[in-house]
Design a protein around this motif. Structure first.
Motif, short mmCIF file in Angstrom:
data_model
loop_
_atom_site.label_atom_id
_atom_site.label_comp_id
_atom_site.label_asym_id
_atom_site.label_seq_id
_atom_site.Cartn_x
_atom_site.Cartn_y
_atom_site.Cartn_z
N GLU A 167 17.03 27.53 -28.63
CA GLU A 167 15.92 26.72 -29.12
C GLU A 167 16.39 25.71 -30.17
O GLU A 167 15.78 24.65 -30.33
CB GLU A 167 14.84 27.63 -29.72
N TYR A 224 17.61 38.12 -28.53
CA TYR A 224 16.71 37.36 -29.41
C TYR A 224 17.46 36.27 -30.16
O TYR A 224 16.94 35.18 -30.38
CB TYR A 224 15.98 38.30 -30.38
N LEU A 254 21.21 32.31 -19.93
CA LEU A 254 21.04 31.44 -21.09
C LEU A 254 22.36 30.95 -21.68
O LEU A 254 22.37 30.00 -22.47
CB LEU A 254 20.25 32.18 -22.19
N LYS A 292 18.33 33.40 -27.71
CA LYS A 292 17.14 32.58 -27.48
C LYS A 292 16.91 31.61 -28.64
O LYS A 292 16.61 30.43 -28.44
CB LYS A 292 15.92 33.46 -27.28
#
Length: 216
Positions: free
Chosen positions: A175, A168, A198, A171
């Motif tokens: 972003e 989390y 990622l 991510k």
């Protein structure tokens, strides 16, 4: 890259497996059978908020403060005595400081426990900023959490690198436009391949990815 933002548990201290089982072990000690989804439900919460959620969900008799004190004692003992620092941590921190990069600690762990680690391994002298869960309003599931750290040093998202073991948080950092380095030894198996996709580089520990830092 100007700013390197390091998580602590599961990233440069091998404490995440213990954390992952702490709430489950506590419930079992109270003869409560936790649901399989519990850790997923509380993974992004602070220790206090996770306890509050669990107390309400399972109608525990103990107060949040009583549960918190028991857990602090357990985890604090291990921070003082049993958890290990990744062998590459100090080498990486020294290199980044010598290269005039900003080194940040950003952790969901509360201050009283963080200070045990920083004092035990003499790490404070390498850090330009410490972001600790009980001292800020934002959490790592919000990209603004990471953007605010960069802003503190006048750095854009593209000038920051985030070193994390939590999907989390990775991510959110992505972003925010930041590079991510994934540390996966103590990451849930279902998250490992996603973290690899990622991240610009990933490894089981900092030692495996230290060339990423030493080349900066």
């Amino acid at each position: 890259m100007k700013v390197f933002i390091f998580d602590m548990d599961g990233t440069f201290v091998d404490s995440m497996d213990y954390w992952n089982n702490l709430m489950l072990n506590y419930l079992e000690s109270k003869d409560v059978t936790p649901e399989e989804s519990l850790m997923t439900d509380i993974v992004s919460l602070t220790l206090h908020d996770g306890i509050e959620y669990t107390k309400d969900k399972y109608s525990l008799r103990e107060s949040v403060d009583e549960i918190l004190d028991e857990m602090r004692a357990l985890i604090g003992y291990n921070y003082k005595n049993t958890f290990n620092l990744d062998p590459a941590t100090i080498e990486i921190f020294r290199h980044l400081k010598k290269a005039e990069k900003k080194v940040v600690l950003a952790t969901a762990t509360e201050r009283s426990l963080v200070d045990i680690v920083l004092d035990r391994f003499d790490l404070k002298k390498y850090l330009d900023l410490e972001i600790v869960s009980d001292e800020v309003n934002l959490h790592k599931n919000d990209p603004q959490y990471f953007l605010d750290i960069g802003k503190h040093f006048g750095a854009s998202g593209e000038e920051c690198s985030v070193i994390e073991d939590s999907l989390y948080a990775i991510k959110s950092a992505n972003e925010a436009g930041m590079e991510t380095v994934g540390i996966i030894a103590q990451t849930p198996p279902a998250h490992i391949e996603i973290i690899k996709e990622l991240s610009v580089v990933s490894g089981n520990n900092l030692t495996e990815v230290k060339d990423y830092f030493l080349s900066r």
